[in-house]
Enzyme design. Structure first.
Site, PDB file in Angstrom:
ATOM      1  N   ASP A  67      34.753   6.319 -35.185  1.00  0.00           N
ATOM      2  CA  ASP A  67      34.400   5.259 -34.230  1.00  0.00           C
ATOM      3  C   ASP A  67      33.537   5.858 -33.128  1.00  0.00           C
ATOM      4  O   ASP A  67      33.953   6.795 -32.442  1.00  0.00           O
ATOM      5  CB  ASP A  67      35.677   4.663 -33.619  1.00  0.00           C
TER       6      ASP A  67
ATOM      7  N   LYS B  49      41.608   7.895 -37.640  1.00  0.00           N
ATOM      8  CA  LYS B  49      40.287   7.538 -37.105  1.00  0.00           C
ATOM      9  C   LYS B  49      39.908   8.573 -36.059  1.00  0.00           C
ATOM     10  O   LYS B  49      40.684   8.840 -35.136  1.00  0.00           O
ATOM     11  CB  LYS B  49      40.357   6.134 -36.496  1.00  0.00           C
TER      12      LYS B  49
ATOM     13  N   SER C 232      44.264   6.392 -33.932  1.00  0.00           N
ATOM     14  CA  SER C 232      42.945   6.705 -33.403  1.00  0.00           C
ATOM     15  C   SER C 232      43.041   7.991 -32.584  1.00  0.00           C
ATOM     16  O   SER C 232      43.827   8.067 -31.640  1.00  0.00           O
ATOM     17  CB  SER C 232      42.482   5.537 -32.520  1.00  0.00           C
TER      18      SER C 232
ATOM     19  N   GLY D 138      42.974  -1.704 -31.665  1.00  0.00           N
ATOM     20  CA  GLY D 138      43.960  -1.496 -30.614  1.00  0.00           C
ATOM     21  C   GLY D 138      43.279  -1.225 -29.285  1.00  0.00           C
ATOM     22  O   GLY D 138      42.125  -0.778 -29.249  1.00  0.00           O
TER      23      GLY D 138
ATOM     24  N   GLU E  95      32.538   2.952 -37.368  1.00  0.00           N
ATOM     25  CA  GLU E  95      32.755   1.810 -36.475  1.00  0.00           C
ATOM     26  C   GLU E  95      31.789   1.863 -35.291  1.00  0.00           C
ATOM     27  O   GLU E  95      31.674   2.896 -34.635  1.00  0.00           O
ATOM     28  CB  GLU E  95      34.214   1.876 -36.000  1.00  0.00           C
TER      29      GLU E  95
ATOM     30  N   LYS F 160      40.055  -7.450 -32.750  1.00  0.00           N
ATOM     31  CA  LYS F 160      40.913  -7.275 -31.576  1.00  0.00           C
ATOM     32  C   LYS F 160      41.029  -8.639 -30.919  1.00  0.00           C
ATOM     33  O   LYS F 160      40.013  -9.166 -30.421  1.00  0.00           O
ATOM     34  CB  LYS F 160      40.294  -6.302 -30.572  1.00  0.00           C
TER      35      LYS F 160
ATOM     36  N   LYS G  21      37.378   9.617 -33.033  1.00  0.00           N
ATOM     37  CA  LYS G  21      36.340   9.183 -32.106  1.00  0.00           C
ATOM     38  C   LYS G  21      35.188  10.183 -32.191  1.00  0.00           C
ATOM     39  O   LYS G  21      35.438  11.398 -32.212  1.00  0.00           O
ATOM     40  CB  LYS G  21      36.908   9.151 -30.680  1.00  0.00           C
TER      41      LYS G  21
ATOM     42  N   ASP H 189      32.956  -3.496 -33.985  1.00  0.00           N
ATOM     43  CA  ASP H 189      34.049  -3.729 -33.036  1.00  0.00           C
ATOM     44  C   ASP H 189      33.438  -4.482 -31.848  1.00  0.00           C
ATOM     45  O   ASP H 189      33.420  -5.722 -31.825  1.00  0.00           O
ATOM     46  CB  ASP H 189      34.661  -2.368 -32.644  1.00  0.00           C
TER      47      ASP H 189
HETATM   48  O1  SMG Z   1      45.243   1.288 -29.344  1.00  0.00           O
HETATM   49  O2  SMG Z   1      45.407   3.006 -30.643  1.00  0.00           O
HETATM   50  C1  SMG Z   1      44.794   2.316 -29.845  1.00  0.00           C
HETATM   51  C2  SMG Z   1      43.400   2.736 -29.451  1.00  0.00           C
HETATM   52  C3  SMG Z   1      42.444   2.452 -30.540  1.00  0.00           C
HETATM   53  O3  SMG Z   1      40.405   3.634 -30.520  1.00  0.00           O
HETATM   54  C4  SMG Z   1      41.005   2.672 -30.117  1.00  0.00           C
HETATM   55  N1  SMG Z   1      40.467   1.756 -29.311  1.00  0.00           N
HETATM   56  O4  SMG Z   1      36.966   1.232 -29.625  1.00  0.00           O
HETATM   57  O5  SMG Z   1      38.532   0.894 -31.008  1.00  0.00           O
HETATM   58  C5  SMG Z   1      38.156   1.274 -29.908  1.00  0.00           C
HETATM   59  C6  SMG Z   1      39.104   1.810 -28.857  1.00  0.00           C
HETATM   60  C7  SMG Z   1      38.990   1.037 -27.578  1.00  0.00           C
HETATM   61  C8  SMG Z   1      39.892   1.485 -26.478  1.00  0.00           C
HETATM   62  S1  SMG Z   1      39.419   2.978 -25.838  1.00  0.00           S
HETATM   63  C9  SMG Z   1      40.215   3.175 -24.336  1.00  0.00           C
HETATM   64 MG    MG Z   2      36.296   0.744 -31.636  1.00  0.00          MG
END
Ligand code: SMG
Ligand code: MG
Length: 366
Positions: free
Chosen positions: A188, A161, A135, A290, A213, A262, A163, A238
């Site tokens: 995402d 992925k 991510s 994650g 996402e 998750k 953001k 999510d």
């Molecule tokens: O653990 O690699 C990881 C982060 C994956 O993008 C990630 N997590 O919305 O999916 C999500 C975010 C939530 C945590 S952001 C601090």
């Molecule tokens: Mg997410």
């Protein structure tokens, strides 16, 4: 098993690089670890609640509070408990799923260690290694993003992925597609858009993304269903999915065709497995999300990601994507995959010297 004590330990883990999402930037993880002690064995878990309630309503100090006042005394009052009994006992307490998840996972780890059974086998895993995605946070510039993606692809990650947020969506996606071609790519939004943004989100359709996402608000399944009709890109949820019941509702409403699972968000690995089973029965793909976990949380996520319905690569990246020094033996990417731990329980242990060096507080409840 009778719980004779619970240790709540906070550790400070600096990230190798800041991680920016639509709701903020993480520079360091302030992680709450839970150690459950029983006469037969001890169990470890990591609570995924962040320091601030920005991803969800939970936050680490809030978890500690609900543990002290309610959850741990309730569990310790029982003459005997197993992992299934944790959700049953804590059921009357509304919400607080991340708190419940970590306690249940620590009890499950203790129970499996006592029985000599690996978590992956207990959950029904069908693989010994799992393919991994990464991510990639919001960056200050497109060149900076391309450099980061280039390094992750060179490391072997099989899926990227990105953001996104309003103002950082079509251009970065186009730049990554143009530069890296036909890679597995998804985005995402962490709930940063509204249904009025449907035309802008539809502009992403031309890039052949695996999924988008959580574009809309956590509590808006109906509008996600409406948005799904207007997009070609598959919609994945999510934040909206906090239980198997939510997943069932989302599938019935056609609010998503893919679910990010998750365990922390849904109250634990037992509920996570229920969501996996439900989605699999409905032909809905799932993948493991994650929360920037340390090796303790990662070990259990990798076990879950080895279940047969996890048909898309997860946000289960290697230790070094997050931390210079992990608190367990590091998870290392080989051919784009991580090995599923094979030892009893979660199959990993904190390294005592590392743990001591990063600990910021310890509370022992007995
Ligand atoms: O653990 O690699 C990881 C982060 C994956 O993008 C990630 N997590 O919305 O999916 C999500 C975010 C939530 C945590 S952001 C601090
Ligand atoms: Mg997410």
């Amino acid at each position: 098993m009778k719980i004779t004590g619970v240790e709540l330990r906070r550790v400070a883990m600096p990230l190798v690089a800041p991680f920016r999402t639509s709701f903020g930037t993480e520079y360091e993880r302030d992680v709450l670890l839970v150690r459950v002690v029983t006469p037969e064995a001890e169990g470890w878990a990591e609570c995924v609640a962040m320091e601030q309630p920005l991803y969800s309503s939970e936050y680490a100090d809030g978890v500690t509070d609900v543990y002290r006042r309610f959850m741990i005394p309730w569990l310790m009052a029982l003459p005997s408990i197993d992992a299934y009994g944790v959700a049953r006992t804590l059921g009357p307490i509304k919400g607080h799923r991340m708190a419940k998840a970590a306690l249940e996972t620590a009890v499950l780890d203790a129970q499996l260690r006592a029985a000599g059974e690996p978590l992956a086998r207990f959950l029904g895993a069908s693989r010994e290694r799992v393919p991994c995605g990464v991510s990639v946070g919001i960056m200050d510039s497109i060149p900076q993003l391309l450099e980061a993606v280039d390094a992750y692809l060179a490391a072997g990650y099989v899926r990227i992925k990105l953001k996104i947020e309003p103002g950082w969506d079509v251009d970065p996606v186009r730049a990554v597609r143009e530069r890296f071609g036909d890679i597995l790519l998804q985005v995402d939004a962490n709930a940063a858009y509204s249904l009025a943004d449907a035309p802008q989100l539809a502009r992403l359709d031309e890039f052949g993304l695996l999924l988008i996402e959580q574009p809309l608000a956590d509590d808006d399944l109906v509008q996600h269903a409406e948005l799904a009709k207007r997009l070609k890109t598959p919609l994945c949820l999510d934040e909206s999915i906090e239980s198997a019941a939510h997943a069932a509702a989302a599938i019935s409403l056609r609010a998503c065709s893919i679910v990010n699972i998750k365990p922390g968000r849904v109250g634990g690995y037992l509920e996570a497995r229920r969501i996996h089973d439900l989605c699999r029965a409905h032909g809905v793909a799932v993948w493991c999300g994650g929360m920037l976990e340390t090796g303790i949380g990662r070990a259990a996520n990798v076990a879950l990601a080895a279940l047969p319905g996890f048909t898309l690569p997860g946000d289960t990246s290697a230790s070094r994507r997050y931390y210079a020094t992990d608190l367990t033996a590091p998870f290392v990417l080989r051919d784009g995959q991580l090995d599923v731990p094979t030892g009893p329980g979660i199959g990993v242990d904190p390294i005592p010297d590392v743990l001591d060096a990063i600990t910021t507080s310890i509370e022992w409840i007995k």
